[in-house]
Scaffold this motif. Structure first.
Motif, PDB file in Angstrom:
ATOM      1  N   THR A 188      48.340  45.529  34.568  1.00 50.01           N
ATOM      2  CA  THR A 188      47.870  44.373  33.797  1.00 50.01           C
ATOM      3  C   THR A 188      49.000  43.464  33.320  1.00 50.01           C
ATOM      4  O   THR A 188      48.731  42.407  32.772  1.00 50.01           O
ATOM      5  N   SER A 189      50.246  43.854  33.552  1.00 52.18           N
ATOM      6  CA  SER A 189      51.353  43.012  33.088  1.00 52.18           C
ATOM      7  C   SER A 189      51.642  41.865  34.052  1.00 52.18           C
ATOM      8  O   SER A 189      52.238  40.871  33.668  1.00 52.18           O
ATOM      9  N   TYR A 190      51.222  41.973  35.294  1.00 55.20           N
ATOM     10  CA  TYR A 190      51.502  40.948  36.295  1.00 55.20           C
ATOM     11  C   TYR A 190      50.242  40.312  36.863  1.00 55.20           C
ATOM     12  O   TYR A 190      50.306  39.527  37.794  1.00 55.20           O
ATOM     13  N   ARG A 191      49.089  40.649  36.327  1.00 57.22           N
ATOM     14  CA  ARG A 191      47.826  40.006  36.705  1.00 57.22           C
ATOM     15  C   ARG A 191      46.824  40.179  35.576  1.00 57.22           C
ATOM     16  O   ARG A 191      46.922  41.101  34.773  1.00 57.22           O
ATOM     17  N   LYS A 192      45.880  39.296  35.537  1.00 55.68           N
ATOM     18  CA  LYS A 192      44.878  39.315  34.471  1.00 55.68           C
ATOM     19  C   LYS A 192      43.687  40.164  34.887  1.00 55.68           C
ATOM     20  O   LYS A 192      43.338  40.233  36.057  1.00 55.68           O
ATOM     21  N   ARG A 193      43.045  40.758  33.906  1.00 53.26           N
ATOM     22  CA  ARG A 193      41.838  41.537  34.180  1.00 53.26           C
ATOM     23  C   ARG A 193      40.762  40.664  34.815  1.00 53.26           C
ATOM     24  O   ARG A 193      39.989  41.122  35.648  1.00 53.26           O
ATOM     25  N   GLU A 194      40.745  39.380  34.427  1.00 58.86           N
ATOM     26  CA  GLU A 194      39.761  38.453  34.985  1.00 58.86           C
ATOM     27  C   GLU A 194      39.959  38.290  36.501  1.00 58.86           C
ATOM     28  O   GLU A 194      38.999  38.163  37.249  1.00 58.86           O
ATOM     29  N   ASP A 195      41.232  38.274  36.940  1.00 54.41           N
ATOM     30  CA  ASP A 195      41.530  38.157  38.378  1.00 54.41           C
ATOM     31  C   ASP A 195      40.994  39.368  39.145  1.00 54.41           C
ATOM     32  O   ASP A 195      40.446  39.230  40.240  1.00 54.41           O
ATOM     33  N   GLU A 210      38.480  41.347  38.220  1.00 49.62           N
ATOM     34  CA  GLU A 210      37.017  41.272  38.234  1.00 49.62           C
ATOM     35  C   GLU A 210      36.520  40.205  39.198  1.00 49.62           C
ATOM     36  O   GLU A 210      35.531  40.405  39.900  1.00 49.62           O
ATOM     37  N   GLU A 211      37.208  39.069  39.254  1.00 45.74           N
ATOM     38  CA  GLU A 211      36.823  37.992  40.177  1.00 45.74           C
ATOM     39  C   GLU A 211      36.920  38.462  41.623  1.00 45.74           C
ATOM     40  O   GLU A 211      36.021  38.210  42.437  1.00 45.74           O
TER      41      GLU A 211
END
Length: 114
Positions: free
Chosen positions: A90-97, A99-100
């Motif tokens: 999660t430090s280099y990408r968002k949780r939203e990404d 899930e998308e």
């Protein structure tokens, strides 16, 4: 050596789009790994589609066994989790990404004709 001796080998590269702690585009100038070998041909396979993987690997095996020598098969997939226990992812990408991507993949699977 595999190309020099025309060894019938299939090299498989699993590209899950992330290294340890970073997106692959931040670590490599050419992220189409199947094109990076000058003398060995390569193919790119949708690693998220089991039927595409089956057919792509079948093609690669037939190619190598027909006397053409080695081939590289890059299977592009997506790593939903961190690289290891020490990497939550999660430090280099968002949780939203994440899930998308999961939603897009689920939607595309429901529209494929098998």
């Amino acid at each position: 050596m595999a190309k020099i001796f025309q060894i019938p080998v299939v090299y498989i590269c699993e590209n899950n789009l992330f290294g340890l702690g970073t997106f692959c585009a931040r670590a490599a100038a050419n992220t189409k790994y199947y094109t990076r070998c000058e003398y060995i041909p390569g193919i790119c396979i949708d690693g998220m589609d089991v039927l595409a993987v089956r057919e792509g690997i079948k093609f690669a095996i037939d190619y190598a066994q027909s006397g053409n020598g080695p081939i590289i098969a890059e299977c592009v997939t997506y790593r939903y989790f961190g690289h290891s226990m020490s990497d939550p992812g999660t430090s280099y990408r968002k949780r939203e990404d994440i899930e998308e991507t999961r939603e897009k993949e689920t939607a595309s699977k429901s529209t494929r004709i098998i």
